[in-house]
Design an enzyme around this catalytic site. Structure first.
Site, PDB file in Angstrom:
ATOM      1  N   ARG A  40       0.852  -1.197   0.000  1.00 38.20           N
ATOM      2  CA  ARG A  40       0.000   0.000   0.000  1.00 38.20           C
ATOM      3  C   ARG A  40       0.884   1.241   0.000  1.00 38.20           C
ATOM      4  NH1 ARG A  40      -4.080   0.992   4.905  1.00 38.20           N
ATOM      5  NH2 ARG A  40      -2.252   1.907   5.911  1.00 38.20           N
ATOM      6  N   SER A 109     -12.663  -2.679   1.383  1.00 41.54           N
ATOM      7  CA  SER A 109     -12.754  -2.032   2.689  1.00 41.54           C
ATOM      8  C   SER A 109     -14.217  -1.752   3.033  1.00 41.54           C
ATOM      9  CB  SER A 109     -11.969  -0.719   2.694  1.00 41.54           C
ATOM     10  OG  SER A 109     -10.593  -0.950   2.513  1.00 41.54           O
ATOM     11  N   LYS A 138      -3.114   5.924   8.377  1.00 40.94           N
ATOM     12  CA  LYS A 138      -4.081   6.280   7.335  1.00 40.94           C
ATOM     13  C   LYS A 138      -4.828   7.519   7.795  1.00 40.94           C
ATOM     14  CE  LYS A 138      -7.448   4.290   4.161  1.00 40.94           C
ATOM     15  NZ  LYS A 138      -8.325   3.144   3.841  1.00 40.94           N
TER      16      LYS A 138
END
Length: 210
Positions: A40, A109, A138
């Site tokens: 990611r 998600s 995040k």
């Protein structure tokens, strides 16, 4: 589920992994017991993700661990990754599935009950549910749901669940008690001075309750 051992999921963070590097961190985590590694990097261009993804794919070859690419279907295909993970604001899961075909793993998600109930098990293989806790890895994450919220969303979700968001080795029992099939971690390993040892602690805790 497509031969995916969905129990211990590492999400790589390029900033937290800077001292060791993404590949070395992934290998250490897998040596400690991680079964899935997600690349990611929201700031990287597709060509950069492909370069890193290919290095990870080569390094993980023969380990049994699976490689997932976050939010970049074209990079996942170019790398030959095992799957792709998309968020609610990323590519629509139907389009993603059409692009990757039936054999690659597709994760989604999920942050609310409505989204959990809307997951289509004919398209999506697993749901990343959270954030359980607030996390600095995040910045734009949704409202934390806690373990009670995690359990509620898992009950509503028709596919295997991966709990994520501020989770550490000490949270393993609560995560699985809530009904999750997997614990996903970021800073618990990427921010550790010894990623393999950190991974072994999580893996040991998983084995103790399964």
């Amino acid at each position: 589920m497509k031969n995916l051992d969905l129990s211990f999921y590492l999400v790589l963070d390029p900033d937290l992994c800077a001292s060791f590097g993404l590949v070395a961190t992934a290998l250490a985590a897998v040596a400690g017991g991680a079964t899935v590694v997600q690349l990611r990097d929201k700031r990287a261009a597709t060509d950069q993700i492909i370069e890193t993804g290919r290095a990870l794919k080569m390094a993980l070859s023969g380990t049994g661990a699976r490689l997932i690419v976050n939010d970049d279907v074209e990079a996942a295909l170019a790398v030959g990754a095992d799957g792709v993970h998309v968020g609610q604001d990323d590519m629509d899961v139907r389009l993603a599935r059409a692009r990757i075909g039936p054999d690659m793993v597709l994760g989604l998600s999920v942050e609310t009950q409505a989204l959990a109930e809307a997951v289509d098990p004919t398209i999506v293989d697993y749901a990343g549910i959270g954030p359980v806790f607030a996390t600095p890895t995040k910045a734009d994450h949704k409202q934390p749901i806690g373990f009670h919220g995690l359990a509620c969303l898992i009950t509503c979700c028709p596919v295997p669940s991966v709990a994520i968001g501020g989770l550490k080795a000490g949270h393993v029992r609560e995560v699985f008690a809530a009904g999750a099939k997997c614990i996903a971690v970021v800073s618990a390993i990427c921010g550790s001075a010894d990623p393999e040892a950190a991974s072994r602690r999580i893996s040991s805790n998983i084995r103790s309750i399964r």
